[in-house]
Design a protein around this motif. Sequence first.
Motif, PDB file in Angstrom:
ATOM      1  N   ASN A  79       0.814  -1.206   0.000  1.00  0.00           N
ATOM      2  CA  ASN A  79       0.000   0.000   0.000  1.00  0.00           C
ATOM      3  C   ASN A  79       0.852   1.262   0.000  1.00  0.00           C
ATOM      4  O   ASN A  79       0.454   2.298   0.471  1.00  0.00           O
ATOM      5  N   SER A  80       2.067   1.143  -0.518  1.00  0.00           N
ATOM      6  CA  SER A  80       2.979   2.288  -0.601  1.00  0.00           C
ATOM      7  C   SER A  80       3.726   2.205  -1.917  1.00  0.00           C
ATOM      8  O   SER A  80       4.107   1.137  -2.351  1.00  0.00           O
ATOM      9  N   TYR A  81       3.922   3.351  -2.563  1.00  0.00           N
ATOM     10  CA  TYR A  81       4.585   3.361  -3.860  1.00  0.00           C
ATOM     11  C   TYR A  81       6.097   3.494  -3.758  1.00  0.00           C
ATOM     12  O   TYR A  81       6.840   2.854  -4.472  1.00  0.00           O
ATOM     13  N   GLY A  82       6.583   4.330  -2.880  1.00  0.00           N
ATOM     14  CA  GLY A  82       8.013   4.386  -2.623  1.00  0.00           C
ATOM     15  C   GLY A  82       8.823   4.919  -3.787  1.00  0.00           C
ATOM     16  O   GLY A  82       8.334   5.616  -4.661  1.00  0.00           O
ATOM     17  N   LYS A  83      10.092   4.566  -3.801  1.00  0.00           N
ATOM     18  CA  LYS A  83      11.065   5.104  -4.745  1.00  0.00           C
ATOM     19  C   LYS A  83      10.972   4.416  -6.105  1.00  0.00           C
ATOM     20  O   LYS A  83      10.776   3.219  -6.198  1.00  0.00           O
ATOM     21  N   ASP A  84      11.142   5.215  -7.174  1.00  0.00           N
ATOM     22  CA  ASP A  84      11.157   4.661  -8.526  1.00  0.00           C
ATOM     23  C   ASP A  84      12.316   3.686  -8.687  1.00  0.00           C
ATOM     24  O   ASP A  84      13.394   3.890  -8.151  1.00  0.00           O
ATOM     25  N   GLN A  85      12.078   2.625  -9.482  1.00  0.00           N
ATOM     26  CA  GLN A  85      13.147   1.694  -9.838  1.00  0.00           C
ATOM     27  C   GLN A  85      13.057   1.412 -11.324  1.00  0.00           C
ATOM     28  O   GLN A  85      11.988   1.085 -11.833  1.00  0.00           O
ATOM     29  N   ASP A  86      14.174   1.543 -12.020  1.00  0.00           N
ATOM     30  CA  ASP A  86      14.201   1.234 -13.436  1.00  0.00           C
ATOM     31  C   ASP A  86      14.332  -0.269 -13.679  1.00  0.00           C
ATOM     32  O   ASP A  86      13.945  -0.766 -14.734  1.00  0.00           O
ATOM     33  N   PHE A  87      14.904  -0.973 -12.696  1.00  0.00           N
ATOM     34  CA  PHE A  87      15.115  -2.409 -12.830  1.00  0.00           C
ATOM     35  C   PHE A  87      14.704  -3.100 -11.537  1.00  0.00           C
ATOM     36  O   PHE A  87      14.803  -2.535 -10.451  1.00  0.00           O
ATOM     37  N   ASP A  88      14.252  -4.341 -11.664  1.00  0.00           N
ATOM     38  CA  ASP A  88      13.979  -5.141 -10.477  1.00  0.00           C
ATOM     39  C   ASP A  88      14.232  -6.605 -10.805  1.00  0.00           C
ATOM     40  O   ASP A  88      14.697  -6.954 -11.890  1.00  0.00           O
ATOM     41  N   GLY A  89      13.919  -7.480  -9.861  1.00  0.00           N
ATOM     42  CA  GLY A  89      14.130  -8.911 -10.082  1.00  0.00           C
ATOM     43  C   GLY A  89      15.590  -9.283 -10.256  1.00  0.00           C
ATOM     44  O   GLY A  89      15.910 -10.260 -10.938  1.00  0.00           O
ATOM     45  N   GLY A  90      16.493  -8.496  -9.650  1.00  0.00           N
ATOM     46  CA  GLY A  90      17.924  -8.793  -9.791  1.00  0.00           C
ATOM     47  C   GLY A  90      18.266 -10.193  -9.331  1.00  0.00           C
ATOM     48  O   GLY A  90      17.766 -10.677  -8.316  1.00  0.00           O
ATOM     49  N   SER A  91      19.110 -10.872 -10.084  1.00  0.00           N
ATOM     50  CA  SER A  91      19.480 -12.253  -9.745  1.00  0.00           C
ATOM     51  C   SER A  91      20.984 -12.443  -9.853  1.00  0.00           C
ATOM     52  O   SER A  91      21.639 -11.875 -10.734  1.00  0.00           O
ATOM     53  N   VAL A  92      21.518 -13.238  -8.935  1.00  0.00           N
ATOM     54  CA  VAL A  92      22.937 -13.605  -8.941  1.00  0.00           C
ATOM     55  C   VAL A  92      23.023 -15.122  -8.888  1.00  0.00           C
ATOM     56  O   VAL A  92      22.392 -15.758  -8.034  1.00  0.00           O
ATOM     57  N   ARG A  93      23.787 -15.683  -9.797  1.00  0.00           N
ATOM     58  CA  ARG A  93      24.011 -17.129  -9.802  1.00  0.00           C
ATOM     59  C   ARG A  93      25.507 -17.392  -9.854  1.00  0.00           C
ATOM     60  O   ARG A  93      26.202 -16.914 -10.750  1.00  0.00           O
ATOM     61  N   VAL A  94      25.989 -18.145  -8.884  1.00  0.00           N
ATOM     62  CA  VAL A  94      27.397 -18.536  -8.834  1.00  0.00           C
ATOM     63  C   VAL A  94      27.446 -20.064  -8.857  1.00  0.00           C
ATOM     64  O   VAL A  94      26.820 -20.720  -8.021  1.00  0.00           O
ATOM     65  N   ALA A  95      28.151 -20.626  -9.813  1.00  0.00           N
ATOM     66  CA  ALA A  95      28.187 -22.077  -9.961  1.00  0.00           C
ATOM     67  C   ALA A  95      29.610 -22.538 -10.248  1.00  0.00           C
ATOM     68  O   ALA A  95      30.373 -21.847 -10.934  1.00  0.00           O
ATOM     69  N   ALA A  96      29.954 -23.703  -9.731  1.00  0.00           N
ATOM     70  CA  ALA A  96      31.279 -24.285  -9.981  1.00  0.00           C
ATOM     71  C   ALA A  96      31.170 -25.800 -10.027  1.00  0.00           C
ATOM     72  O   ALA A  96      30.364 -26.404  -9.297  1.00  0.00           O
ATOM     73  N   ASN A  97      31.976 -26.409 -10.893  1.00  0.00           N
ATOM     74  CA  ASN A  97      31.999 -27.864 -11.044  1.00  0.00           C
ATOM     75  C   ASN A  97      33.451 -28.324 -11.111  1.00  0.00           C
ATOM     76  O   ASN A  97      34.269 -27.728 -11.818  1.00  0.00           O
ATOM     77  N   TYR A  98      33.760 -29.383 -10.354  1.00  0.00           N
ATOM     78  CA  TYR A  98      35.124 -29.902 -10.351  1.00  0.00           C
ATOM     79  C   TYR A  98      35.096 -31.422 -10.216  1.00  0.00           C
ATOM     80  O   TYR A  98      34.289 -31.989  -9.474  1.00  0.00           O
ATOM     81  N   GLY A  99      35.986 -32.088 -10.942  1.00  0.00           N
ATOM     82  CA  GLY A  99      36.108 -33.530 -10.855  1.00  0.00           C
ATOM     83  C   GLY A  99      37.547 -33.949 -10.645  1.00  0.00           C
ATOM     84  O   GLY A  99      38.476 -33.278 -11.114  1.00  0.00           O
ATOM     85  N   THR A 100      37.737 -35.055  -9.950  1.00  0.00           N
ATOM     86  CA  THR A 100      39.081 -35.588  -9.735  1.00  0.00           C
ATOM     87  C   THR A 100      39.061 -37.105  -9.858  1.00  0.00           C
ATOM     88  O   THR A 100      38.020 -37.750  -9.661  1.00  0.00           O
TER      89      THR A 100
END
Length: 918
Positions: free
Chosen positions: A323-344
Amino acid sequence: MANNIILEICNEIFKHFIKFLLKNITFIKLINKKQTNKPTTMKKIALLLFLLNSAFLFAQKEVSGLVKDKTGNPLPGVNIVEKGTSNGVSTDFEGSFRIKVKEGATLVFSYVGFTTVEKTASGDKINVILSENDGQVLNDVVVVGSRNAKRTVVNSAVPIDVINVKDVTTQSGKIEINQLLQYVAPSFNANKQSGADGADHVDPASLRGMGPDQTLVLINGKRRHQSSLINLFGTRGRGNTGTDLNAIPAASIKRIEILRDGASAQYGSDAIAGVINIVTNDNVDELTGSVTYGVFNTNAKGDFLPGTPNTKGFRLDQNGNGNSYGKDQDFDGGSVRVAANYGTKIGSKGGYVNVTGEFLNKNKTLRPAYDFRKGFGDAEMTGVNLFANLAIPISEKTEFYAFGGSNFRDTDAYAFTRNDGERVVESVYPGGYTPRITSKINDNSIAAGIRTESSGGWKFDLSNTFGKNKFQYDIKGTINASLEEKSPHEFDAGGHSLLQNTTNFDISKNYGDVLKGFNIAFGAEFRVEQFEIFAGEEGSYATYDTNGVPITDPTTQSAPIDPVTGEPRPGGSQGFPGYSPANEVNKDRTNFSLYADGELDITEALMVSGALRFENYSDFGSTLNGKLASRLKITDHINARGSISTGFRAPSLAQIYYNLRFTNFNASGATEVLLAPNDSPVTRAFGIEKLNEEKAVNASLGFTASFGDFTATVDGYYIQVKDRIVLTGYFDASSLNLGVSEAQFFVNGVDTSTHGLDLVFSWKKNFDFGQFGATLVGNINDMKIDKVKNGTLDESIFFGKREKAFLLASAPDNKFGLNLTYAKNKFDAGLAFTRFSKVVLVDYADEDDVYNPRLITDLTVGYQFTKNLKLTLGSNNLFNVYPTKQDEQGNTEAGGYWDAVQMGFSGAYYYARLGFNF
């Protein structure tokens, strides 16, 4: 022996750690001295530079090329292994491959029916021509849809897609498996939901327009457990359970095989539409990974309601109340993905362990909605994914193998906004509020087995696979209105879980001297399933009287009266009512099956195959299903193939026993609904019968063609399903003294038939100025509801116009995708166009909501700065296209300007990815 293996693993890890330490200790000290003023920023910079600097320690060269036969035709599925290691890849459908090896390594090329070739990796490009050799056997070729170790994609009798996940993930901004497959597999469909309770957190997906639970999922050929979630709301998979593909980290996957054909006679229940087999990584001595960041454009296109703000600037307040509009945002839904794979390596005889870790964080998106719906968009999520795959040779022809993973997700999604008086305590939430459904999802699995081959050529595989999915609901920004100002704003609402344990024993043998080759396989399976609903805290489900005591006797107790509406205030947590002790369930069942199948190459041109499977369930009885398939080599370049089979899907334990009392919201208001379990007296009182299995007939006919750099597959299909399990509409239950206005049930409610066509055309060509590729994938689909099995009940309520539209919309008329690629030296680019067809849904006002066709454009560009680092920039939905906005009455399923349709409703997504390998 075990101690030696453990010591060897520890020694390998310690050795690499020391190398890292020696190389970077001075650098770390320097960074530590300088981070006193800005500790958070400097730590991040230190970590990034540490990774970049360390990336050069284990530099390998990348080798790519093509493998063809003597006639110039590309050979897909050729095994390419770095000699003396377990590092290997397979050629794709165009015969192309890409592998990272040590300097001076020798590559071994082996393929069914062809002489093995060894080549030294002296340059960056290796093109190989293989010669035929009828005596050659390649044991490593495994393709879903056949238990013949010699069968490959192009000579199979059924349509199979083989998707190299590493290529797809490096050329796309999609960060979840469902979204990856949506854009590369012709008849795979998935979309995100909003305001659909648990379906906001697990994306329902389907194949060939069937339900999410009519596609079987395997991991390395072993049955994967399903999610405990059953979809009650949203536009796809209503009344269905399904498998949560997003619980498997994309970085752990070597390839995905999609069998687009009925396969219940081979694999059992759920395989009506087909089978998805996920093959996990087995490479060693290589660390690969990526860091991806992306955001959505908030400037939603379209004409919105007069006086309603555009998406830009529309924000929930700090408590998520909407019930509040707040500050304008040009972008939303920000996502960060960090992935690593290693075999021995483990030991010196081909053993290995491959481990993947993945971290994913996604913020909410917020998109325009009608005035009664202040929170609409994609859910927020923080997730951690771990997966491991290992094999340890015990003797020359015997090995122990195991794989498994653990997935945890903490999610946060919008529920429906509460604006009406009886659910709003004005002194607590002036002007209304938007509750949030948060979920903690735990998904764990482990499989282990022993496979061996006798001196006579018989192959034996004994395995056990365990999996469990658990959903825990916490409702936040909410209220129990019957407690008024005394109510907490957060509740533990309970949850549900599904456990599955499967034991398999498989036997097979290939006879090369029977005509042109004969393969026989048979085996047994025993499966245990357990479904549980567990209660939440009392305040999440109870209604309290004016003294704050739970109401147990409505004749002597009453809830507080709302001063505006004059009605008693409802109990339970708003947004999602908690499970009470009355809802608790702990049910299990067992299943035993026997199968046999065979493939006979009558001539070099003609192959026939057949399968038969018997299954017995402890709760509903037995089924017997069969399949016949054939492939005819018309010319050296063209094959014809076809199949016919029967299939089934057992009702899930969730469909039989799930029950809940909930609030159904739409533009005209809210009603209390009871979803009754199938075995309850309430269900029987409405004349609803016991759930039985769905029964299917599946037929397909197709062609494959291969002419040099061009390949094509065209496959038509027909799927008839009888007794499909669906969720009914809402029946009037006000006279039953259940404390609710309406009731809903799971039923064997409809018969459907589906005709369709899958198309895959692919071309790839090397020129002096670069490599070009083009792939066109398409699906044309037509589903019809042949019969509604409402008995004496009113069809318009039992399965009316609105429910029919949801079922038909899950099978869109068509989808086409054109993917264009270019690569030259260190640069590559991709341009993809995906066209989604018209979809028609029916809203709460019984009016058609028409979503016109849309064309989505994706763009990606990448540059390999070093052998170890690659930067990729791109956009999904580059031109910020949205679905067709609906009427101004707010009667859509979730209260937004759009329903959840294939293309999504979050607009353009921009991303950057830094990939590394060493």
